[in-house]
Design a protein around this motif. Structure first.
Motif, PDB file in Angstrom:
ATOM      1  N   GLY A  71     -10.358   3.073  -1.792  1.00  0.00           N
ATOM      2  CA  GLY A  71      -9.625   4.301  -2.028  1.00  0.00           C
ATOM      3  C   GLY A  71      -8.139   4.200  -1.779  1.00  0.00           C
ATOM      4  O   GLY A  71      -7.378   5.070  -2.240  1.00  0.00           O
ATOM      5  N   GLN A  72      -7.670   3.208  -1.038  1.00  0.00           N
ATOM      6  CA  GLN A  72      -6.235   3.053  -0.844  1.00  0.00           C
ATOM      7  C   GLN A  72      -5.561   2.714  -2.170  1.00  0.00           C
ATOM      8  O   GLN A  72      -6.157   2.086  -3.042  1.00  0.00           O
ATOM      9  CB  GLN A  72      -5.953   1.959   0.183  1.00  0.00           C
ATOM     10  CG  GLN A  72      -6.312   2.335   1.607  1.00  0.00           C
ATOM     11  CD  GLN A  72      -5.959   1.237   2.593  1.00  0.00           C
ATOM     12  OE1 GLN A  72      -6.107   0.055   2.298  1.00  0.00           O
ATOM     13  NE2 GLN A  72      -5.504   1.624   3.776  1.00  0.00           N
ATOM     14  N   ARG A  73      -4.315   3.116  -2.283  1.00  0.00           N
ATOM     15  CA  ARG A  73      -3.569   2.884  -3.514  1.00  0.00           C
ATOM     16  C   ARG A  73      -2.573   1.753  -3.275  1.00  0.00           C
ATOM     17  O   ARG A  73      -1.793   1.794  -2.317  1.00  0.00           O
ATOM     18  CB  ARG A  73      -2.837   4.160  -3.946  1.00  0.00           C
ATOM     19  CG  ARG A  73      -3.789   5.279  -4.339  1.00  0.00           C
ATOM     20  CD  ARG A  73      -3.074   6.600  -4.548  1.00  0.00           C
ATOM     21  NE  ARG A  73      -2.084   6.520  -5.618  1.00  0.00           N
ATOM     22  CZ  ARG A  73      -2.367   6.664  -6.912  1.00  0.00           C
ATOM     23  NH1 ARG A  73      -3.607   6.881  -7.296  1.00  0.00           N
ATOM     24  NH2 ARG A  73      -1.418   6.594  -7.822  1.00  0.00           N
ATOM     25  N   VAL A  74      -2.633   0.749  -4.139  1.00  0.00           N
ATOM     26  CA  VAL A  74      -1.768  -0.418  -4.004  1.00  0.00           C
ATOM     27  C   VAL A  74      -0.864  -0.514  -5.227  1.00  0.00           C
ATOM     28  O   VAL A  74      -1.207  -0.039  -6.316  1.00  0.00           O
ATOM     29  CB  VAL A  74      -2.594  -1.719  -3.851  1.00  0.00           C
ATOM     30  CG1 VAL A  74      -3.417  -1.690  -2.578  1.00  0.00           C
ATOM     31  CG2 VAL A  74      -3.492  -1.934  -5.063  1.00  0.00           C
TER      32      VAL A  74
ATOM     33  N   VAL B 296       3.895   0.186   2.351  1.00  0.00           N
ATOM     34  CA  VAL B 296       3.704  -0.696   3.503  1.00  0.00           C
ATOM     35  C   VAL B 296       3.170  -2.037   3.005  1.00  0.00           C
ATOM     36  O   VAL B 296       2.214  -2.077   2.210  1.00  0.00           O
ATOM     37  CB  VAL B 296       2.729  -0.084   4.525  1.00  0.00           C
ATOM     38  CG1 VAL B 296       2.508  -1.050   5.694  1.00  0.00           C
ATOM     39  CG2 VAL B 296       3.266   1.230   5.040  1.00  0.00           C
ATOM     40  N   ARG B 297       3.781  -3.115   3.469  1.00  0.00           N
ATOM     41  CA  ARG B 297       3.316  -4.453   3.108  1.00  0.00           C
ATOM     42  C   ARG B 297       2.212  -4.877   4.073  1.00  0.00           C
ATOM     43  O   ARG B 297       2.389  -4.844   5.296  1.00  0.00           O
ATOM     44  CB  ARG B 297       4.477  -5.449   3.170  1.00  0.00           C
ATOM     45  CG  ARG B 297       4.109  -6.866   2.748  1.00  0.00           C
ATOM     46  CD  ARG B 297       5.307  -7.771   2.820  1.00  0.00           C
ATOM     47  NE  ARG B 297       5.816  -7.858   4.194  1.00  0.00           N
ATOM     48  CZ  ARG B 297       6.976  -8.436   4.513  1.00  0.00           C
ATOM     49  NH1 ARG B 297       7.743  -8.942   3.566  1.00  0.00           N
ATOM     50  NH2 ARG B 297       7.351  -8.491   5.782  1.00  0.00           N
ATOM     51  N   ARG B 298       1.053  -5.307   3.508  1.00  0.00           N
ATOM     52  CA  ARG B 298      -0.070  -5.684   4.343  1.00  0.00           C
ATOM     53  C   ARG B 298      -0.625  -7.037   3.909  1.00  0.00           C
ATOM     54  O   ARG B 298      -0.770  -7.304   2.708  1.00  0.00           O
ATOM     55  CB  ARG B 298      -1.182  -4.640   4.252  1.00  0.00           C
ATOM     56  CG  ARG B 298      -0.857  -3.336   4.965  1.00  0.00           C
ATOM     57  CD  ARG B 298      -2.030  -2.401   4.963  1.00  0.00           C
ATOM     58  NE  ARG B 298      -1.726  -1.160   5.651  1.00  0.00           N
ATOM     59  CZ  ARG B 298      -2.552  -0.127   5.700  1.00  0.00           C
ATOM     60  NH1 ARG B 298      -3.722  -0.193   5.095  1.00  0.00           N
ATOM     61  NH2 ARG B 298      -2.199   0.970   6.352  1.00  0.00           N
ATOM     62  N   PRO B 299      -0.961  -7.896   4.870  1.00  0.00           N
ATOM     63  CA  PRO B 299      -1.614  -9.176   4.530  1.00  0.00           C
ATOM     64  C   PRO B 299      -3.074  -8.944   4.170  1.00  0.00           C
ATOM     65  O   PRO B 299      -3.739  -8.063   4.745  1.00  0.00           O
ATOM     66  CB  PRO B 299      -1.472  -9.985   5.819  1.00  0.00           C
ATOM     67  CG  PRO B 299      -1.378  -8.955   6.902  1.00  0.00           C
ATOM     68  CD  PRO B 299      -0.675  -7.776   6.308  1.00  0.00           C
TER      69      PRO B 299
ATOM     70  N   VAL C  40       0.853  -1.193   0.000  1.00  0.00           N
ATOM     71  CA  VAL C  40       0.000   0.000   0.000  1.00  0.00           C
ATOM     72  C   VAL C  40       0.884   1.236   0.000  1.00  0.00           C
ATOM     73  O   VAL C  40       1.828   1.343   0.793  1.00  0.00           O
ATOM     74  CB  VAL C  40      -0.928   0.003   1.228  1.00  0.00           C
ATOM     75  CG1 VAL C  40      -1.804   1.258   1.221  1.00  0.00           C
ATOM     76  CG2 VAL C  40      -1.798  -1.247   1.244  1.00  0.00           C
ATOM     77  N   GLU C  41       0.604   2.168  -0.913  1.00  0.00           N
ATOM     78  CA  GLU C  41       1.367   3.407  -1.004  1.00  0.00           C
ATOM     79  C   GLU C  41       0.835   4.410   0.028  1.00  0.00           C
ATOM     80  O   GLU C  41      -0.324   4.825  -0.034  1.00  0.00           O
ATOM     81  CB  GLU C  41       1.261   3.982  -2.403  1.00  0.00           C
ATOM     82  CG  GLU C  41       2.113   5.236  -2.597  1.00  0.00           C
ATOM     83  CD  GLU C  41       1.899   5.875  -3.950  1.00  0.00           C
ATOM     84  OE1 GLU C  41       2.890   6.156  -4.647  1.00  0.00           O
ATOM     85  OE2 GLU C  41       0.725   6.096  -4.310  1.00  0.00           O
ATOM     86  N   GLN C  42       1.691   4.795   0.985  1.00  0.00           N
ATOM     87  CA  GLN C  42       1.320   5.813   1.959  1.00  0.00           C
ATOM     88  C   GLN C  42       1.634   7.215   1.457  1.00  0.00           C
ATOM     89  O   GLN C  42       0.897   8.155   1.711  1.00  0.00           O
ATOM     90  CB  GLN C  42       2.047   5.550   3.287  1.00  0.00           C
ATOM     91  CG  GLN C  42       1.529   4.304   4.011  1.00  0.00           C
ATOM     92  CD  GLN C  42       2.132   4.173   5.387  1.00  0.00           C
ATOM     93  OE1 GLN C  42       3.293   4.497   5.590  1.00  0.00           O
ATOM     94  NE2 GLN C  42       1.331   3.674   6.329  1.00  0.00           N
ATOM     95  N   ALA C  43       2.764   7.349   0.809  1.00  0.00           N
ATOM     96  CA  ALA C  43       3.176   8.590   0.171  1.00  0.00           C
ATOM     97  C   ALA C  43       4.123   8.197  -0.963  1.00  0.00           C
ATOM     98  O   ALA C  43       4.473   7.027  -1.112  1.00  0.00           O
ATOM     99  CB  ALA C  43       3.851   9.533   1.166  1.00  0.00           C
TER     100      ALA C  43
END
Length: 411
Positions: free
Chosen positions: A390-393, A367-370, A359-362
């Motif tokens: 809405g999160q960007r991956v 950040v790697r997420r399960p 997931v792109e925070q900036a």
């Protein structure tokens, strides 16, 4: 005089020596300036290189499950990101194979051994129940006709005998035991007549003549969809037991092509979405713009040990008769109407037994997420848990980030 001239320098020599004395300090100064310039240049170069080394030493930084790429890093340009979308009406896709509907299909074999003398029906011909498809000359069928004719003759004889004995018994001219014996013979003859007549009628024959011509008839209404018979061919009823496809193939297949069955291969994961009576949408490669409707009728109670799939059977409406048996098709099953999160399948990678996304925070921070997957739909995946709309991956380059993270954690 000559000796004194030789020992004393002349005026020219003294002038040359004076010029050399004045030039020497200039040379020394020039050399000193050159040395100073070289030292200054070296110092400046050293300062410049010392200021550049930290910039060159900057690289990906790993902090737990987060990886940070510095601005201007070439890895950032190779990454692609996309937002997590909220979709409604999620679907799963299964592979299927169309077959004849066994409820409206009959495979015709010969009941007697013999030779094919006439073929009446051909592929595509609509036939009615008990309509003749072909004729087979069979001595065994002739024997059945003879048995029926003999049984009928025996019955007529026993009937006359019983009538005569009954008249004699009524006039006291015959004992009762003769009447009982005649009645027993009449019952046996009647049963044999009925048996042979029913047997002959079952195969479409009659005892009116012994022509040994066995008719192959269709047991139901339908269309001749397959034919594997030739004039003069020797046929036997035990061919269906032979271990050879060209021998045990039915002589005729009569079916209703407007009603087909479909066999589906569902994985253990897809089994939770299958329900009896569920509507399905069937797509064929031959008709991209057509959707054929159907329903699921039966779900198997066992798992195929070889393919590790569960068989499910459905029925498909083929009123237009566009679909053909043995076609491979794809089936869409609509899931519940609950909204689901959807991401590109390229954003998912597997590590061990767990699926992950970045997931792109900036910009430059990931950040790697399960995540927990629901099902895959073509090139997208439905997410049950781990992401928010809405999160960007990261869609392209997630494996690169994972490799950089692994390398950074080891250093």
């Amino acid at each position: 005089m000559n000796g004194s001239k030789a020992c004393c320098p002349s005026g020219q020599e003294r002038a040359l020596s004076a010029r050399r004395s004045r030039r020497f300090p200039k040379i020394i100064m020039s050399m000193l300036k050159t040395v100073l310039l070289l030292i200054l240049s070296s110092f400046l170069i050293g300062c410049h290189s010392s200021t550049e080394k930290p910039a060159e030493a900057q690289g990906p930084r790993v902090e737990g499950d987060q990886i940070i790429l510095p601005e201007g890093s070439p890895q950032i340009g190779s990454l692609s990101v996309a937002p997590v979308e909220l979709c409604k009406g999620a679907m799963i896709h299964l592979n299927g194979r169309l077959v004849w509907n066994d409820d409206t299909t009959v495979r015709v074999f010969t009941p007697f051994a013999g030779r094919v003398t006439q073929i009446i029906a051909d592929v595509g011909l609509a036939v009615k129940s008990h309509e003749t498809l072909a004729m087979v000359a069979s001595p065994d069928f002739g024997q059945a006709q003879a048995d029926a004719r003999r049984a009928e003759s025996d019955f007529r004889l026993v009937d006359r005998t019983l009538t005569r004995v009954r008249e004699l018994y009524e006039h006291g001219a015959a004992p009762k035991k003769d009447l009982e014996a005649a009645e027993a013979d009449f019952g046996r003859a009647q049963s044999e007549k009925t048996r042979t007549a029913q047997r002959l009628s079952l195969y479409g024959g009659s005892a009116d003549s012994i022509d040994q011509a066995c008719p192959l008839k269709s047991p139901l209404d339908g269309v001749v969809v397959e034919k594997s018979i030739n004039p003069g061919q020797e046929v036997r009823p035990d061919q269906m037991l032979a271990n050879a496809p060209h021998l045990f193939a039915p002589l005729f297949v009569v079916s209703d092509p407007s009603k087909l069955w479909i066999w589906l291969d569902a994985t253990e994961h897809d089994l939770q979405y299958l329900k009896v009576g569920q509507s399905i949408a069937v797509h064929s490669y031959a008709f991209h713009d057509r959707v054929f409707n159907g329903t699921i009728d039966v779900i198997s109670d066992y798992l195929d040990a070889t393919t590790r799939t569960v068989k499910a059977r459905g029925s498909v409406d083929n009123s237009a008769r566009l679909l053909k048996a043995e076609m491979y098709v794809t089936v869409d099953l609509s899931l519940d109407s609950k909204p689901r999160l959807e991401v590109s399948s390229k954003a998912i990678f597997l590590k061990g037994n767990q699926h992950y996304v970045f997931v792109e925070q900036a910009r430059g921070q990931y950040v790697r997420r399960p995540v927990t997957l629901a099902n895959e739909d073509h090139d997208t995946v439905h997410i049950v848990e781990g992401l928010a709309a809405g999160q960007r991956v990261v869609t392209d380059g997630c494996l690169l980030l994972e490799a950089l993270m692994q390398a950074g954690s080891k250093s």
